[in-house]
Design a protein around this motif. Structure first.
Motif, PDB file in Angstrom:
ATOM      1  N   UNK A   1       0.817  -1.218   0.000  1.00  0.00           N
ATOM      2  CA  UNK A   1       0.000   0.000   0.000  1.00  0.00           C
ATOM      3  C   UNK A   1       0.853   1.271   0.000  1.00  0.00           C
ATOM      4  N   UNK A   2       2.154   1.147  -0.255  1.00  0.00           N
ATOM      5  CA  UNK A   2       3.053   2.289  -0.120  1.00  0.00           C
ATOM      6  C   UNK A   2       2.629   3.462  -0.994  1.00  0.00           C
ATOM      7  N   UNK A   3       2.381   3.217  -2.267  1.00  0.00           N
ATOM      8  CA  UNK A   3       2.019   4.329  -3.150  1.00  0.00           C
ATOM      9  C   UNK A   3       0.683   4.955  -2.757  1.00  0.00           C
ATOM     10  N   UNK A   4      -0.243   4.148  -2.273  1.00  0.00           N
ATOM     11  CA  UNK A   4      -1.519   4.700  -1.796  1.00  0.00           C
ATOM     12  C   UNK A   4      -1.279   5.636  -0.610  1.00  0.00           C
ATOM     13  N   UNK A   5      -0.430   5.219   0.316  1.00  0.00           N
ATOM     14  CA  UNK A   5      -0.100   6.073   1.454  1.00  0.00           C
ATOM     15  C   UNK A   5       0.590   7.350   1.008  1.00  0.00           C
ATOM     16  N   UNK A   6       1.499   7.243   0.056  1.00  0.00           N
ATOM     17  CA  UNK A   6       2.218   8.416  -0.430  1.00  0.00           C
ATOM     18  C   UNK A   6       1.288   9.397  -1.144  1.00  0.00           C
ATOM     19  N   UNK A   7       0.169   8.912  -1.647  1.00  0.00           N
ATOM     20  CA  UNK A   7      -0.810   9.803  -2.281  1.00  0.00           C
ATOM     21  C   UNK A   7      -1.786  10.402  -1.268  1.00  0.00           C
ATOM     22  N   UNK A   8      -1.610  10.070   0.004  1.00  0.00           N
ATOM     23  CA  UNK A   8      -2.453  10.670   1.034  1.00  0.00           C
ATOM     24  C   UNK A   8      -3.507   9.763   1.618  1.00  0.00           C
ATOM     25  N   UNK A   9      -3.613   8.538   1.107  1.00  0.00           N
ATOM     26  CA  UNK A   9      -4.567   7.587   1.695  1.00  0.00           C
ATOM     27  C   UNK A   9      -4.120   7.242   3.103  1.00  0.00           C
ATOM     28  N   UNK A  10      -5.057   7.263   4.061  1.00  0.00           N
ATOM     29  CA  UNK A  10      -4.676   7.003   5.446  1.00  0.00           C
ATOM     30  C   UNK A  10      -5.880   6.578   6.270  1.00  0.00           C
ATOM     31  N   UNK A  11      -5.899   5.334   6.791  1.00  0.00           N
ATOM     32  CA  UNK A  11      -6.915   4.972   7.778  1.00  0.00           C
ATOM     33  C   UNK A  11      -6.823   5.938   8.948  1.00  0.00           C
ATOM     34  N   UNK A  12      -7.962   6.397   9.479  1.00  0.00           N
ATOM     35  CA  UNK A  12      -7.976   7.607  10.308  1.00  0.00           C
ATOM     36  C   UNK A  12      -7.407   7.505  11.720  1.00  0.00           C
ATOM     37  N   UNK A  13      -7.196   6.321  12.265  1.00  0.00           N
ATOM     38  CA  UNK A  13      -6.738   6.246  13.650  1.00  0.00           C
ATOM     39  C   UNK A  13      -6.000   4.939  13.918  1.00  0.00           C
ATOM     40  N   UNK A  14      -5.024   4.989  14.821  1.00  0.00           N
ATOM     41  CA  UNK A  14      -4.300   3.775  15.218  1.00  0.00           C
ATOM     42  C   UNK A  14      -5.222   2.763  15.882  1.00  0.00           C
ATOM     43  N   UNK A  15      -6.368   3.206  16.398  1.00  0.00           N
ATOM     44  CA  UNK A  15      -7.297   2.296  17.069  1.00  0.00           C
ATOM     45  C   UNK A  15      -7.805   1.199  16.149  1.00  0.00           C
ATOM     46  N   UNK A  16      -7.676   1.390  14.838  1.00  0.00           N
ATOM     47  CA  UNK A  16      -8.122   0.392  13.857  1.00  0.00           C
ATOM     48  C   UNK A  16      -7.124  -0.742  13.671  1.00  0.00           C
ATOM     49  N   UNK A  17      -5.897  -0.584  14.166  1.00  0.00           N
ATOM     50  CA  UNK A  17      -4.804  -1.425  13.696  1.00  0.00           C
ATOM     51  C   UNK A  17      -4.376  -2.537  14.660  1.00  0.00           C
ATOM     52  N   UNK A  18      -3.935  -3.620  14.043  1.00  0.00           N
ATOM     53  CA  UNK A  18      -3.213  -4.699  14.709  1.00  0.00           C
ATOM     54  C   UNK A  18      -1.971  -4.966  13.846  1.00  0.00           C
ATOM     55  N   UNK A  19      -0.799  -5.075  14.481  1.00  0.00           N
ATOM     56  CA  UNK A  19       0.461  -5.207  13.750  1.00  0.00           C
ATOM     57  C   UNK A  19       1.342  -6.240  14.447  1.00  0.00           C
ATOM     58  N   UNK A  20       2.080  -6.994  13.654  1.00  0.00           N
ATOM     59  CA  UNK A  20       3.032  -7.929  14.247  1.00  0.00           C
ATOM     60  C   UNK A  20       4.153  -7.148  14.944  1.00  0.00           C
ATOM     61  N   UNK A  21       4.477  -7.591  16.156  1.00  0.00           N
ATOM     62  CA  UNK A  21       5.490  -6.899  16.962  1.00  0.00           C
ATOM     63  C   UNK A  21       6.850  -6.896  16.265  1.00  0.00           C
ATOM     64  N   UNK A  22       7.186  -7.995  15.609  1.00  0.00           N
ATOM     65  CA  UNK A  22       8.470  -8.075  14.915  1.00  0.00           C
ATOM     66  C   UNK A  22       8.569  -7.022  13.815  1.00  0.00           C
TER      67      UNK A  22
END
Length: 329
Positions: A147-168
């Motif tokens: 999703x890198x290019x989407x993020x660079x174009x300004x796409x952004x889920x609105x809050x960290x509360x939406x996220x789950x990420x691998x600790x590693x």
């Protein structure tokens, strides 16, 4: 499903908080009511001066860990301390003034389990937004994979509360950038995507994000400073990968939001001429600032109360139209 305290948690939930004792019980309760229960909850108190510690003591669930930092370091540092203290490979975030829907963890874990993408480390989804008692699901295109290019174009889920990420994966990019007083989450998602971490999406609401007076204006200095650091860190990459026009559109939108906050603050302080100056300054960022110019004119003319009244009226009209269409169908 019930668990014993000795069982190794599958998810570590990190909740940073600073002087949000009035909201924190709602957030904690929404975590403890999850349909998936094999988690630990790490509440990181970033130097609160209210009764946050007393609020947390009211909850006796053995899965809760309270980590008091002693002074205010900032959201990035607080989240990083939670990540370091976590014992599970999956980290889920919740801002202390938001709440999760009961099946948030269950749906994200299922999405990860169902994926055959070996590079998938980030799972997010949709969410409700609640402001002035009005609740809606904002429009968000769900992207998966790289999703890198989407993020660079300004796409952004609105809050960290939406996220789950691998600790590693989080540790692999050194977590949140603590030098950023704002834009920390955006910077993290960019860092993860640039390191070939793929995203997965749940096409269902997972959270309720609340807007309230404590956060509406935020810290203008932090927002402005954060944007400048962000531009220095990612500006050239944006220009190279998605082009100068996309870069300028992004800067224009973000600057316009900060400028509108300045308009509201000036009106509240009785400095209407200064407010109009900020509105005029928005002309520099046309066409992308058009919506903010309209809002700025309303704010400068009618004040914050008038602006809020129009917002509520518009929201209720939209609800009536939506209800009518549903009835017709």
């Amino acid at each position: 499903m019930s668990i014993s305290i000795q069982e190794q948690p599958i998810v570590s939930v990190v909740v940073p908080t600073f002087n949000r004792a009035n909201f924190l019980p709602r957030a904690i309760s929404s975590i403890l009511q999850q349909t998936f229960s094999n988690f630990e909850l790490i509440i990181v108190d970033d130097g609160s001066t209210d009764n946050t510690d007393e609020v947390v003591k009211e909850f006796t669930d053995p899965r809760i860990m309270f980590l008091a930092l002693g002074k205010n370091y900032g959201g990035g540092y607080a989240r990083n301390q939670g990540i370091k203290a976590a014992s599970a490979e999956l980290i889920a975030f919740l801002d202390s003034d938001d709440e999760w829907l009961p099946n948030k963890l269950e749906l994200q874990l299922k999405r990860l389990q169902d994926s055959d993408d070996p590079d998938a480390t980030v799972i997010y989804g949709l969410g409700y937004e609640c402001a002035e008692g009005q609740q809606k699901i904002p429009s968000l295109v769900l992207y998966e994979g790289d999703v890198l290019d989407h993020l660079l174009r300004g796409w952004l889920p609105p809050t960290t509360s939406l996220f789950m990420v691998k600790r590693s994966a989080l540790l692999g990019v050194n977590g949140f950038d603590e030098s950023l007083p704002s834009f920390q989450d955006y910077d993290l998602w960019l860092s993860l995507a640039a390191a070939n971490n793929h995203f997965l999406a749940v096409n269902q609401p997972l959270i309720i994000r609340y807007f309230h007076d404590q956060q509406i204006r935020g810290n203008l200095v932090a927002k402005s400073t954060g944007l400048e650091i962000f531009k220095t860190k990612w500006g050239e990459i944006m220009k190279q990968r998605v082009g100068y026009i996309e870069y300028w559109r992004f800067i224009s939108l973000k600057t316009s939001i900060i400028q509108l906050i300045r308009v509201g603050k000036s009106v509240e302080d009785g400095k209407k001429l200064l407010a109009w100056g900020y509105v005029i300054g928005l002309l520099k960022y046309l066409p992308w600032s058009a919506n903010m110019i309209i809002k700025g004119i309303v704010l400068s003319t009618l004040g914050n109360n008038g602006y809020r009244a129009i917002f509520l009226f518009k929201s209720r009209i939209n609800q009536l139209i939506k209800g009518y269409k549903t009835y017709q169908y």
